[in-house]
Design a protein around this motif. Structure first.
Motif, PDB file in Angstrom:
ATOM      1  N   TYR A 140     -14.963   9.053 -11.361  1.00 47.09           N
ATOM      2  CA  TYR A 140     -13.899   9.314 -10.373  1.00 47.09           C
ATOM      3  C   TYR A 140     -13.983   8.403  -9.148  1.00 47.09           C
ATOM      4  CZ  TYR A 140     -12.290  13.236 -13.113  1.00 47.09           C
ATOM      5  OH  TYR A 140     -11.753  13.986 -14.117  1.00 47.09           O
ATOM      6  N   LEU A 141     -15.009   7.547  -9.097  1.00 43.09           N
ATOM      7  CA  LEU A 141     -15.105   6.621  -7.953  1.00 43.09           C
ATOM      8  C   LEU A 141     -13.873   5.716  -7.876  1.00 43.09           C
ATOM      9  CD1 LEU A 141     -18.879   5.509  -8.183  1.00 43.09           C
ATOM     10  CD2 LEU A 141     -17.833   6.999  -6.458  1.00 43.09           C
ATOM     11  N   VAL A 142     -13.393   5.320  -9.048  1.00 44.10           N
ATOM     12  CA  VAL A 142     -12.249   4.383  -9.057  1.00 44.10           C
ATOM     13  C   VAL A 142     -10.937   5.098  -9.417  1.00 44.10           C
ATOM     14  CG1 VAL A 142     -13.596   2.323  -9.551  1.00 44.10           C
ATOM     15  CG2 VAL A 142     -12.816   3.765 -11.441  1.00 44.10           C
ATOM     16  N   TYR A 143     -11.004   6.389  -9.563  1.00 44.57           N
ATOM     17  CA  TYR A 143      -9.853   7.156 -10.067  1.00 44.57           C
ATOM     18  C   TYR A 143      -8.605   6.981  -9.181  1.00 44.57           C
ATOM     19  CZ  TYR A 143      -7.270  11.308 -11.620  1.00 44.57           C
ATOM     20  OH  TYR A 143      -6.306  12.163 -12.100  1.00 44.57           O
ATOM     21  N   ASN A 144      -8.749   7.217  -7.892  1.00 45.75           N
ATOM     22  CA  ASN A 144      -7.578   7.144  -7.004  1.00 45.75           C
ATOM     23  C   ASN A 144      -7.054   5.715  -6.878  1.00 45.75           C
ATOM     24  OD1 ASN A 144      -7.371   9.842  -6.553  1.00 45.75           O
ATOM     25  ND2 ASN A 144      -8.517   9.815  -4.620  1.00 45.75           N
ATOM     26  N   TYR A 145      -7.984   4.756  -6.920  1.00 42.89           N
ATOM     27  CA  TYR A 145      -7.562   3.348  -6.824  1.00 42.89           C
ATOM     28  C   TYR A 145      -6.748   2.970  -8.061  1.00 42.89           C
ATOM     29  CZ  TYR A 145      -7.636  -1.704  -6.767  1.00 42.89           C
ATOM     30  OH  TYR A 145      -7.256  -3.023  -6.787  1.00 42.89           O
ATOM     31  N   ASN A 146      -7.229   3.332  -9.222  1.00 42.65           N
ATOM     32  CA  ASN A 146      -6.527   3.006 -10.469  1.00 42.65           C
ATOM     33  C   ASN A 146      -5.167   3.701 -10.538  1.00 42.65           C
ATOM     34  OD1 ASN A 146      -8.664   1.465 -11.230  1.00 42.65           O
ATOM     35  ND2 ASN A 146      -9.486   2.906 -12.731  1.00 42.65           N
ATOM     36  N   ARG A 147      -5.176   4.916 -10.070  1.00 38.26           N
ATOM     37  CA  ARG A 147      -3.932   5.706 -10.064  1.00 38.26           C
ATOM     38  C   ARG A 147      -2.894   5.018  -9.156  1.00 38.26           C
ATOM     39  NH1 ARG A 147      -1.873  10.227  -7.256  1.00 38.26           N
ATOM     40  NH2 ARG A 147      -1.533  12.129  -8.453  1.00 38.26           N
ATOM     41  N   PHE A 148      -3.379   4.568  -7.994  1.00 36.20           N
ATOM     42  CA  PHE A 148      -2.487   3.883  -7.064  1.00 36.20           C
ATOM     43  C   PHE A 148      -1.937   2.591  -7.669  1.00 36.20           C
ATOM     44  CE2 PHE A 148      -2.381   0.190  -4.216  1.00 36.20           C
ATOM     45  CZ  PHE A 148      -1.270   0.501  -3.448  1.00 36.20           C
ATOM     46  N   GLN A 149      -2.808   1.815  -8.319  1.00 35.12           N
ATOM     47  CA  GLN A 149      -2.368   0.553  -8.930  1.00 35.12           C
ATOM     48  C   GLN A 149      -1.251   0.805  -9.950  1.00 35.12           C
ATOM     49  OE1 GLN A 149      -3.245  -2.885  -9.021  1.00 35.12           O
ATOM     50  NE2 GLN A 149      -4.204  -2.623  -7.019  1.00 35.12           N
ATOM     51  N   ALA A 150      -1.430   1.854 -10.749  1.00 36.78           N
ATOM     52  CA  ALA A 150      -0.427   2.153 -11.778  1.00 36.78           C
ATOM     53  C   ALA A 150       0.892   2.585 -11.145  1.00 36.78           C
ATOM     54  CB  ALA A 150      -0.955   3.234 -12.711  1.00 36.78           C
ATOM     55  N   CYS A 151       0.805   3.397 -10.097  1.00 36.68           N
ATOM     56  CA  CYS A 151       2.029   3.858  -9.425  1.00 36.68           C
ATOM     57  C   CYS A 151       2.744   2.692  -8.749  1.00 36.68           C
ATOM     58  CB  CYS A 151       1.700   4.889  -8.339  1.00 36.68           C
ATOM     59  SG  CYS A 151       1.171   6.469  -8.961  1.00 36.68           S
ATOM     60  N   ARG A 152       1.964   1.876  -8.065  1.00 31.79           N
ATOM     61  CA  ARG A 152       2.558   0.819  -7.238  1.00 31.79           C
ATOM     62  C   ARG A 152       3.089  -0.341  -8.101  1.00 31.79           C
ATOM     63  NH1 ARG A 152       4.563  -2.815  -5.200  1.00 31.79           N
ATOM     64  NH2 ARG A 152       4.110  -3.964  -3.292  1.00 31.79           N
ATOM     65  N   PHE A 153       2.234  -0.839  -9.011  1.00 32.63           N
ATOM     66  CA  PHE A 153       2.602  -2.056  -9.731  1.00 32.63           C
ATOM     67  C   PHE A 153       2.974  -1.816 -11.189  1.00 32.63           C
ATOM     68  CE2 PHE A 153      -0.384  -3.320  -6.341  1.00 32.63           C
ATOM     69  CZ  PHE A 153       0.445  -4.143  -5.611  1.00 32.63           C
ATOM     70  N   GLY A 154       2.842  -0.580 -11.655  1.00 33.02           N
ATOM     71  CA  GLY A 154       3.200  -0.284 -13.044  1.00 33.02           C
ATOM     72  C   GLY A 154       2.358  -1.090 -14.012  1.00 33.02           C
ATOM     73  N   LEU A 155       3.008  -1.648 -15.017  1.00 31.33           N
ATOM     74  CA  LEU A 155       2.279  -2.395 -16.051  1.00 31.33           C
ATOM     75  C   LEU A 155       1.608  -3.646 -15.498  1.00 31.33           C
ATOM     76  CD1 LEU A 155       5.100  -2.036 -18.703  1.00 31.33           C
ATOM     77  CD2 LEU A 155       2.826  -1.006 -18.898  1.00 31.33           C
ATOM     78  N   ASP A 156       2.096  -4.109 -14.341  1.00 31.88           N
ATOM     79  CA  ASP A 156       1.507  -5.311 -13.735  1.00 31.88           C
ATOM     80  C   ASP A 156       0.279  -4.994 -12.879  1.00 31.88           C
ATOM     81  OD1 ASP A 156       3.467  -6.928 -14.851  1.00 31.88           O
ATOM     82  OD2 ASP A 156       4.868  -6.447 -13.220  1.00 31.88           O
ATOM     83  N   GLY A 157      -0.150  -3.746 -12.847  1.00 31.52           N
ATOM     84  CA  GLY A 157      -1.290  -3.359 -12.020  1.00 31.52           C
ATOM     85  C   GLY A 157      -2.620  -3.855 -12.576  1.00 31.52           C
ATOM     86  N   THR A 158      -3.653  -3.767 -11.735  1.00 28.30           N
ATOM     87  CA  THR A 158      -5.017  -4.138 -12.152  1.00 28.30           C
ATOM     88  C   THR A 158      -5.901  -2.921 -11.922  1.00 28.30           C
ATOM     89  OG1 THR A 158      -4.592  -6.357 -11.350  1.00 28.30           O
ATOM     90  CG2 THR A 158      -6.893  -5.788 -11.772  1.00 28.30           C
ATOM     91  N   VAL A 159      -6.618  -2.513 -12.953  1.00 28.88           N
ATOM     92  CA  VAL A 159      -7.465  -1.330 -12.796  1.00 28.88           C
ATOM     93  C   VAL A 159      -8.937  -1.695 -12.962  1.00 28.88           C
ATOM     94  CG1 VAL A 159      -5.723   0.356 -13.513  1.00 28.88           C
ATOM     95  CG2 VAL A 159      -7.143  -0.744 -15.252  1.00 28.88           C
ATOM     96  N   VAL A 160      -9.793  -0.809 -12.494  1.00 31.28           N
ATOM     97  CA  VAL A 160     -11.234  -1.054 -12.597  1.00 31.28           C
ATOM     98  C   VAL A 160     -11.804  -0.079 -13.630  1.00 31.28           C
ATOM     99  CG1 VAL A 160     -13.429  -0.999 -11.349  1.00 31.28           C
ATOM    100  CG2 VAL A 160     -11.336  -1.779 -10.197  1.00 31.28           C
ATOM    101  N   HIS A 161     -12.527  -0.616 -14.586  1.00 34.74           N
ATOM    102  CA  HIS A 161     -13.106   0.235 -15.620  1.00 34.74           C
ATOM    103  C   HIS A 161     -14.174   1.123 -14.985  1.00 34.74           C
ATOM    104  CE1 HIS A 161     -15.105   1.632 -19.201  1.00 34.74           C
ATOM    105  NE2 HIS A 161     -14.109   1.124 -19.935  1.00 34.74           N
ATOM    106  N   PRO A 162     -14.119   2.436 -15.165  1.00 34.40           N
ATOM    107  CA  PRO A 162     -15.046   3.322 -14.440  1.00 34.40           C
ATOM    108  C   PRO A 162     -16.498   3.199 -14.868  1.00 34.40           C
ATOM    109  CG  PRO A 162     -13.674   4.576 -15.973  1.00 34.40           C
ATOM    110  CD  PRO A 162     -13.144   3.182 -15.970  1.00 34.40           C
ATOM    111  N   LYS A 163     -16.748   2.667 -16.058  1.00 31.77           N
ATOM    112  CA  LYS A 163     -18.146   2.547 -16.499  1.00 31.77           C
ATOM    113  C   LYS A 163     -18.718   1.172 -16.182  1.00 31.77           C
ATOM    114  CE  LYS A 163     -18.079   6.524 -18.887  1.00 31.77           C
ATOM    115  NZ  LYS A 163     -18.626   7.751 -18.288  1.00 31.77           N
TER     116      LYS A 163
END
Lengths: 392, 373
Positions: free
Chosen positions: B278-301
């Motif tokens: 969950y360290l990156v959970y809110n960041y990843n969620r924000f990326q998906a909301c803001r940029f959609g498919l063009d977002g960049t997420v961080v793998h939690p492991k």
């Protein structure tokens, strides 16, 4: 020293409009009654107290402004009409046809039995068919209502206004033929006028959206362009003795079906539209005289009651097959009460053509006064009872 | 009242709930017409379930419990056609989309139902601002422990569902620059966000839930607006992050993607979920909301940065055998198309550009829901 009387005459209209607006605000806050009912009452009182100051003829600027105000409202109504719905749910137009023509028949019968001449009865009956788009739309906008009663009442108003104008003009055509013997003049006062008015509105309804699309500024400039074209349409119809009602309604209807957006945030055409409405409602009753109201009062009450019952029963009869509960059907019928502003402007316009009907139809004066003040209250109550108004 | 027992059911069954917009054909604004529409729909049998939502401009439809994509899609088609026909009779347009692009929350009316009135009393204007439209997907779980395992394992895939379903780019008349602006409205609620990291149903029910109930803050599971929450009475977990898509085809495809993912996760081949995910959970969620498919997420492991589009495509490929086994291949192909063609948010922005108005955008959404364009 300036002539006090001249200044008074110039100030009379602006002061009456200000007074009506103030009274409307105060009374609406205390009683929640529709503001437009108050505008009408104030207008009538002012005109009775100072008849000379408020005397207008068809060519006066006030009359033209009132027509523009009405044109803006009709455009907005036309814009909200969905012709596709009327095809999909035929019970809506069927109920409109039944309530309109049943009203015509019943009012004609009563007026005839009351002893009025045939032609007068026919004219009265055609005017009673209509519902005032101004009264209904302003109450809907003021109470921010939405739901089936709101939706249906708008479509019914549009249909019965068009039918009322058609029937009224045809009867006026006959009247002209009877008094002048000229068939050409009669037709030019009915059929040609109707077709030309609708066509004019429809042409503008095609051109304006096309121009706006070309400019690429639909969202920003749409409302101003529509308002300007309504003013031009009213001016043209005024000068050419055409029907501003049909022209502006056709304009709204065509513009809507060209899928051009009339931005919702400027409902009523914003603050200027609000101002014009106050003027319109003050103007509408200023044309009535107390004597006519008194003289026609008895018949007017009977006719209004008959109109109310017929419209309510007719609309309610088709409620269930049309997809809504009986109760909402009854309330839709009740919401169709206002009729005044439409009638006044129709008569004013006929006066332009050299035919003065207001004095002939004393009952109309009384009906107009009653329904300008009481009609919007009925609409408002019907919407509240249908639970379609915004929660405060 | 203690939390009810988890009614374990058939694993990997699925059900869909869609919150839909009621649009007036008079001005393309939302119309407070759910009482009228529900009255008309009550006259004859409805192929599913239809219920009111918090404001009168919304309704919610539920599918039955399904195991196969084709069955779910067939029912959603039937539901849609019934709704569209009833709506047309009342001059009401039905549309998907996570937000209505220009409705004013102040104009909304709260539906006359005690629970909605209580929520409105408690949350004030937030209740009316909650006129946003989501898709909820339920997946059947054998028991409560499996439900919590899936709930936390899925947190890493949550951005996929946000980006694939995103259909709320406009709010209150303006472009938010988000692909899913809807989730920002949900985030305003104090009981929203992620569930506490517990993997044992016993502990969840007797420790966490009992304590929360004791505080008086919550009375039932309904008071939690979590992104994924367990639903003990149905024996499911409920994914709540999706915007309502513009079409029922996409709604069915998203449900089948979730079904395939759950089938994969239940094999427990991946590293088990951990609180640190969950360290990156809110960041990843924000990326998906803001940029959609063009977002960049961080793998939690691994903490590796990934293109969301690439991560979705890789996962979809990995899910192929599971989808095939469950009869959901067509669903994954549909989502593959979305990664190439763009989401509904992109479609709505294109419609705004073409029609020049927010009303034109709503008109397009209504027509797209009918499946006639």
């Amino acid at each position: 020293m300036p002539d006090f009387l001249v200044i008074s005459a110039e100030l009379a209209w602006p002061l009456a409009v200000l007074l009506a607006w103030l009274a409307g605000e105060f009374i609406h806050r205390w009683t929640r009654l529709p503001r437009i009912s108050v505008y009408g009452a104030v207008g009538f009182l002012c005109a009775q107290a100072f008849p000379d100051l408020f005397a207008t003829d068809g060519a006066s600027p006030v009359s033209l402004l009132a027509n523009v105000a009405f044109g803006l409202i009709l455009f907005e109504l036309g814009y909200r009409i969905n012709l596709h719905w009327l095809r999909i749910n035929p019970w809506v137009p069927v109920s409109a046809l039944v309530e309109t023509f049943a009203t015509f028949a019943v009012v004609y019968l009563i007026a005839h039995l009351w002893g009025l001449p045939s032609m007068t009865s026919l004219l009265l009956a055609s005017l009673a068919m209509s519902t005032s788009p101004a009264g209904v739309l302003r109450v809907i906008n003021e109470s921010r209502s939405s739901g089936q009663v709101t939706e249906r009442v708008q479509h019914l108003v549009a249909i019965n206004c068009v039918l009322a104008v058609l029937v009224f003009k045809v009867i006026v055509g006959f009247w002209v033929f009877q008094t002048s013997g000229s068939l050409t003049q009669a037709i030019s006062h009915s059929l040609i006028e109707l077709v030309a008015s609708a066509l004019l509105g429809a042409i503008f309804g095609m051109i304006v959206p096309a121009v706006l699309r070309h400019l690429g500024t639909l969202a920003r400039d749409g409302t101003v362009a529509f308002a300007l074209v309504v003013i031009i349409l009213v001016a043209i119809t005024h000068a050419a003795d055409l029907s501003p009602v049909l022209a502006t309604l056709a304009f709204g209807l065509t513009a809507r079906h060209r899928r051009v957006a009339f931005t919702r945030t400027v409902r009523n055409f914003g603050a200027i539209g609000e101002l014009m409405t106050v003027l319109l409602f003050v103007f509408a009753v200023s044309t009535l005289s107390w004597n006519n109201v008194l003289f026609g009062g008895g018949l007017a009450l009977v006719l209004l009651l008959a109109r109310f019952v017929v419209k309510t029963a007719s609309v309610a009869a088709f409620a269930h097959v049309g997809g809504i509960p009986w109760r909402k059907g009854v309330l839709t019928g009740i919401a169709l009460s206002p009729m005044s502003v439409f009638v006044v402007l129709l008569l004013e316009q006929t006066k332009n053509a050299g035919i003065v009907l207001v004095d002939e139809l004393a009952a109309v004066a009384a009906m107009t006064l009653f329904m300008e003040v009481i009609g919007p209250i009925f609409t408002q109550r019907a919407l509240i009872m249908a639970r379609e108004t915004a929660q405060e | 009242m203690p939390l009810e027992t988890f009614n374990g059911g058939t694993p990997l069954t699925m059900g869909v709930e869609l919150e839909l917009q009621l649009v007036s054909f008079s001005d393309y604004d939302l119309t407070a017409s759910s009482p009228d529409l529900l009255h008309l729909l009550a006259r004859k049998p409805f192929p599913g379930n239809v219920t009111p939502e918090i404001t009168e401009s919304m309704i919610e439809i539920n599918s039955d419990v399904h195991t196969k994509h084709s069955e779910l899609l067939a029912q959603l088609h039937e539901v849609r056609d019934t709704l569209v026909t009833a709506g047309e009779q009342l001059n009401i347009g039905i549309a998907g989309g996570g937000t209505h692009p220009f409705q004013k929350w102040v104009d909304r009316r709260i539906f006359e139902k005690p629970r909605f009135q209580q929520v409105s009393q408690l949350y004030g204007y937030l209740a009316k601002q909650f006129t946003v439209f989501g898709q909820h997907v339920h997946i059947g779980c054998a028991n409560g422990d499996d439900a919590l395992f899936l709930l936390h394992s899925l947190s890493r895939y949550l951005p996929h569902f946000i980006a694939l379903s995103a259909s709320s780019p406009f709010v209150q008349g303006g472009d938010t620059l988000f692909n899913s602006a809807r989730l920002n409205s949900v985030f305003a609620f104090p009981m929203s966000g992620r569930a506490p990291f517990l993997l044992s149903w016993d502990e969840f029910a007797h420790s966490y839930f009992a304590k929360m109930e004791h505080t008086g803050v919550i009375k039932s599971m309904k008071d939690f607006y979590w992104d994924i929450r367990p639903k003990p009475e149905y024996g499911t977990i409920e994914l709540r992050v999706c915007d309502t898509p513009l079409t029922v085809e996409r709604a069915a495809a998203l449900a089948c993607y979730l079904q395939a993912l759950c089938a994969y996760l239940l094999e427990r081949k991946e590293q088990p979920p951990a609180e640190d995910d969950y360290l990156v959970y809110n960041y990843n969620r924000f990326q998906a909301c803001r940029f959609g498919l063009d977002g960049t997420v961080v793998h939690p492991k691994t903490y590796e940065s990934l293109s969301l589009r690439e991560d979705i495509l890789t996962t979809l490929r990995k899910m192929d055998p599971y989808a095939e086994r469950l009869g959901g291949t067509a669903a994954l192909n549909h989502l593959m198309q979305v990664t190439h063609m763009g989401s509904d948010a992109q479609y709505l922005r294109d419609q705004f550009a073409t029609s020049g108005s927010v009303e034109g955008m709503v008109d397009a959404a209504v027509r797209r829901f009918r499946g006639r364009m």
